[in-house]
Motif scaffolding. Structure first.
Motif, PDB file in Angstrom:
ATOM      1  N   ALA A   1      20.784  21.845   6.787  1.00  0.00           N
ATOM      2  CA  ALA A   1      21.428  22.968   7.468  1.00  0.00           C
ATOM      3  C   ALA A   1      20.431  23.735   8.338  1.00  0.00           C
ATOM      4  CB  ALA A   1      22.059  23.907   6.439  1.00  0.00           C
ATOM      5  N   LEU A   2      19.146  23.586   8.057  1.00  0.00           N
ATOM      6  CA  LEU A   2      18.113  24.279   8.822  1.00  0.00           C
ATOM      7  C   LEU A   2      17.561  23.431   9.972  1.00  0.00           C
ATOM      8  CD1 LEU A   2      16.056  25.762   5.825  1.00  0.00           C
ATOM      9  CD2 LEU A   2      17.665  26.997   7.298  1.00  0.00           C
ATOM     10  N   ALA A   3      17.981  22.183  10.061  1.00  0.00           N
ATOM     11  CA  ALA A   3      17.385  21.265  11.036  1.00  0.00           C
ATOM     12  C   ALA A   3      17.518  21.802  12.456  1.00  0.00           C
ATOM     13  CB  ALA A   3      18.058  19.903  10.937  1.00  0.00           C
ATOM     14  N   PRO A   4      16.424  21.850  13.208  1.00  0.00           N
ATOM     15  CA  PRO A   4      16.523  22.293  14.608  1.00  0.00           C
ATOM     16  C   PRO A   4      17.302  21.271  15.426  1.00  0.00           C
ATOM     17  CG  PRO A   4      14.326  21.430  14.141  1.00  0.00           C
ATOM     18  CD  PRO A   4      15.047  21.466  12.832  1.00  0.00           C
ATOM     19  N   LYS A   5      18.188  21.739  16.276  1.00  0.00           N
ATOM     20  CA  LYS A   5      18.977  20.844  17.115  1.00  0.00           C
ATOM     21  C   LYS A   5      18.249  20.613  18.429  1.00  0.00           C
ATOM     22  CE  LYS A   5      22.014  20.819  13.910  1.00  0.00           C
ATOM     23  NZ  LYS A   5      21.994  19.689  12.947  1.00  0.00           N
ATOM     24  N   MET A   6      17.981  19.352  18.727  1.00  0.00           N
ATOM     25  CA  MET A   6      17.168  19.037  19.883  1.00  0.00           C
ATOM     26  C   MET A   6      18.015  18.975  21.158  1.00  0.00           C
ATOM     27  SD  MET A   6      14.514  19.122  18.239  1.00  0.00           S
ATOM     28  CE  MET A   6      13.498  18.958  19.698  1.00  0.00           C
ATOM     29  N   PRO A   7      17.438  19.416  22.279  1.00  0.00           N
ATOM     30  CA  PRO A   7      18.183  19.380  23.543  1.00  0.00           C
ATOM     31  C   PRO A   7      18.358  17.951  24.051  1.00  0.00           C
ATOM     32  CG  PRO A   7      15.916  20.061  23.927  1.00  0.00           C
ATOM     33  CD  PRO A   7      16.085  19.993  22.446  1.00  0.00           C
ATOM     34  N   ARG A   8      19.217  17.827  25.043  1.00  0.00           N
ATOM     35  CA  ARG A   8      19.523  16.533  25.655  1.00  0.00           C
ATOM     36  C   ARG A   8      18.541  16.258  26.782  1.00  0.00           C
ATOM     37  NH1 ARG A   8      22.464  14.960  30.114  1.00  0.00           N
ATOM     38  NH2 ARG A   8      24.094  13.363  29.894  1.00  0.00           N
ATOM     39  N   GLU A   9      18.151  14.998  26.933  1.00  0.00           N
ATOM     40  CA  GLU A   9      17.364  14.593  28.083  1.00  0.00           C
ATOM     41  C   GLU A   9      17.818  13.190  28.496  1.00  0.00           C
ATOM     42  OE1 GLU A   9      13.309  14.740  26.807  1.00  0.00           O
ATOM     43  OE2 GLU A   9      13.384  12.798  25.788  1.00  0.00           O
ATOM     44  N   GLU A  10      17.407  12.754  29.675  1.00  0.00           N
ATOM     45  CA  GLU A  10      17.793  11.437  30.147  1.00  0.00           C
ATOM     46  C   GLU A  10      16.564  10.566  30.288  1.00  0.00           C
ATOM     47  OE1 GLU A  10      20.130  11.822  33.695  1.00  0.00           O
ATOM     48  OE2 GLU A  10      21.943  12.298  32.546  1.00  0.00           O
ATOM     49  N   VAL A  11      16.701   9.299  29.843  1.00  0.00           N
ATOM     50  CA  VAL A  11      15.595   8.348  29.942  1.00  0.00           C
ATOM     51  C   VAL A  11      16.133   7.029  30.483  1.00  0.00           C
ATOM     52  CG1 VAL A  11      14.316   9.391  28.026  1.00  0.00           C
ATOM     53  CG2 VAL A  11      15.882   7.492  27.566  1.00  0.00           C
ATOM     54  N   ALA A  12      15.253   6.275  31.126  1.00  0.00           N
ATOM     55  CA  ALA A  12      15.623   4.943  31.585  1.00  0.00           C
ATOM     56  C   ALA A  12      15.987   4.077  30.381  1.00  0.00           C
ATOM     57  CB  ALA A  12      14.470   4.312  32.363  1.00  0.00           C
ATOM     58  N   VAL A  13      16.966   3.206  30.550  1.00  0.00           N
ATOM     59  CA  VAL A  13      17.432   2.405  29.427  1.00  0.00           C
ATOM     60  C   VAL A  13      16.299   1.562  28.840  1.00  0.00           C
ATOM     61  CG1 VAL A  13      18.238   0.462  30.858  1.00  0.00           C
ATOM     62  CG2 VAL A  13      19.314   0.910  28.651  1.00  0.00           C
ATOM     63  N   GLU A  14      15.357   1.123  29.674  1.00  0.00           N
ATOM     64  CA  GLU A  14      14.236   0.323  29.182  1.00  0.00           C
ATOM     65  C   GLU A  14      13.311   1.122  28.266  1.00  0.00           C
ATOM     66  OE1 GLU A  14      15.114   0.541  32.315  1.00  0.00           O
ATOM     67  OE2 GLU A  14      15.474  -1.462  33.134  1.00  0.00           O
TER      68      GLU A  14
END
Length: 401
Positions: A16-29
Motif C-alpha cells: 500500500a506504500l509502494a511509490p507509483k512510477m510515472p510513465r515513459e516511452e522507450v524503443a521496443v528494442e
C-alpha cells in the motif's frame, strides 16, 4: 503473536506504500523486462490478408487444375483465379482471390502446367485467415504486463516501435555493520565479507537495472547519517543489518533523525523476524525504506518476500507477490513453530527436499536452493509423499520478475 505482524498483513501494508512510477516511452528494442504503463492495442491486422500456411498450390474448385502463376511471400499473385485454376504458393504468401484452399506440395502431381491430386483438400485447408492472430484495435497486452521476448514480438507485429512503460524506481541498497569488510580478499578473523548488498542488488537487477550501492557502513550515527544523505534522491531505500533494537543496532534511530516514520517492524516469519518498514516525506513525494535483517539468508528471504514485491507494485505489475505452487515432500518436514517458516529446499519439479543447514547465516544451502518450502505457523509434520507449498526461486537464474 506479541505485536508481530503476520506475513500477509505485513506484505499488504508494504504494498500500500509502494511509490507509483510515472510513465515513459522507450524503443521496443530497449523494452525487455520493462512493464507496460498502458493497455496496448494493435495498429494493424495480423495477418493482413489470407495467407498460405504451407508450401504448395493455391487452388480454386476441383482438379485437375491449370497453373496460371505464382504467389510468393512479399510478391503476391496479381488478379484472381477461376474454378480449375491454381497458382504456385509458398508459406506466408497471399492467397489469390478465388482460391479456397492449399494443396500441399507432397500431395500434388504435376505434369507441366497441369496439376492433379488424389483428393481435393477441403475449403480453408492450410489457410491462415486474415486477422486470425489479431485485428486492428484489438488489445494485444494489458497494462502491468512484463515485457519478455514474446511480448516484444507481439508489440512489433502490432505496429509498435515505441512502448509506454513504467519508469524504473531509483533504488539504493545500504548494508551496515562494524563486522563487514568491503574487500572480500582482505577480511580479518573478526570480520565477514559484505555480501548482502551485492546479493540484494543482483536480485533487483532484472526489475530495475542497477541499484545505487551504499556501504558497508559502520555502526555509528555519524556514518549512518552521511550514508543516508547519499540516498536523498532514491524512491526506495533497502537497508541490510542494524534494524533491530540491540545496543549496536542504530538504523532505526538514524532513520528517525533523517525524518522517517516507522510504519511497522517485526514480522512473524522465520528467517527474517526483524524486518522494518518506514516512510519519509520529501519534496512532495514519499520515500519508502525497507529494513532487512543482517543475516545473509534472512536478508535473501525477506528481499524475496518483500523487496521484490514492493518494486513490482511500484512498476504496476498486476500480481506483485510470489505465487505459491504445490509439490510433493520427498522427505519428512518437521512440525512448524510459532512463526511461518521458509525452508531452503531443492525441487526436481515434483518432489522437494530440504537443502542442508537451515541456519540463517548458511550461504551454502542458499546457493543450492531453488525454492522455499513454506511451513504454516504451528503446522503439523508433513510426511514424505504429502503435498507441500513452495515458492520457486530459480536461484542462479534471473527469473525474479
Amino acid at each position: 503473536m506479541g505485536g508481530w505482524l503476520d506475513l500477509a498483513e505485513a506484505q499488504a501494508q508494504l504494498l500500500a506504500l509502494a511509490p507509483k512510477m510515472p510513465r515513459e516511452e522507450v524503443a521496443v528494442e530497449d523494452a525487455l523486462g520493462r512493464v507496460l504503463a498502458d493497455d496496448l492495442a494493435a495498429r494493424r491486422t495480423q495477418p493482413p490478408a489470407d495467407l498460405s500456411a504451407m508450401d504448395g498450390y493455391a487452388i480454386a474448385g476441383n482438379g485437375p487444375w491449370q497453373l496460371v502463376g505464382e504467389s510468393r511471400a512479399g510478391a503476391p499473385f496479381e488478379g484472381a483465379i477461376a474454378h480449375g485454376e491454381a497458382v504456385r504458393i509458398s508459406t506466408g504468401a497471399h492467397m489469390p482471390q478465388g482460391a479456397n484452399s492449399v494443396l500441399i506440395q507432397e500431395n500434388a502431381t504435376r505434369d507441366g502446367d497441369t496439376l492433379s491430386a488424389e483428393q481435393t483438400p477441403e475449403p480453408g485447408r492450410h489457410v491462415r485467415r486474415r486477422g486470425f492472430d489479431f485485428g486492428k484495435g484489438d488489445q494485444l497486452l494489458a497494462q502491468g504486463t512484463v515485457l519478455g521476448p514474446g511480448q516484444l514480438a507481439l508489440a512489433i507485429a502490432g505496429g509498435h516501435a515505441v512502448l509506454p512503460v513504467a519508469a524504473r524506481p531509483k533504488v539504493a541498497v545500504l548494508d551496515s555493520g562494524d563486522e563487514l569488510a568491503r574487500d572480500a580478499t582482505n577480511v580479518r578473523d573478526d570480520q565477514m565479507p559484505a555480501s548482502n548488498g551485492p546479493m540484494i542488488a543482483a536480485m533487483l537487477a532484472p526489475l530495475i537495472g542497477s541499484a545505487q550501492r551504499i556501504g558497508p557502513v559502520a555502526d555509528d550515527m555519524g556514518a549512518l547519517a552521511e550514508a543516508l544523505a547519499n540516498a536523498q534522491d532514491c524512491d526506495i531505500l533497502i537497508t541490510s543489518g542494524g534494524a533491530s533494537v540491540g545496543d549496536h543496532d542504530l538504523v532505526q534511530d538514524a532513520l528517525r533523525e533523517w525524518g522517517c516514520e516507522i510504519a511497522f517492524w517485526k514480522v512473524a516469519i522465520k528467517p527474517g523476524k526483524p524486518l522494518m518498514v518506514a516512510t519519509r516525506a520529501i519534496g512532495g513525494r514519499r520515500q519508502v525504506v525497507l529494513g532487512l535483517p543482517g543475516n545473509p539468508v534472512s536478508s535473501f528471504v525477506t528481499a524475496y518476500l518483500f523487496a521484490l514485491p514492493l518494486i513490482r507494485a511500484s512498476l504496476g505489475i498486476a500480481n506483485p507477490l510470489p505465487s505459491p505452487q504445490q509439490r510433493i515432500a520427498g522427505e519428512v518436514f518437521p512440525a512448524g513453530g510459532p512463526r511461518r517458516e521458509f525452508v531452503r529446499a531443492i525441487s526436481d519439479g515434483e518432489k522437494v527436499m530440504s537443502a542442508a543447514s537451515q541456519d540463517s547465516s548458511a550461504l551454502g544451502s542458499l546457493a543450492l536452493a531453488n525454492c522455499l518450502a513454506e511451513r504454516e505457523p504451528d503446522g503439523c509434520e508433513v510426511a514424505e509423499g504429502e503435498p507441500i507449498t513452495v515458492y520457486t526461486l530459480q536461484n542462479g537464474g534471473f527469473a525474479w520478475l
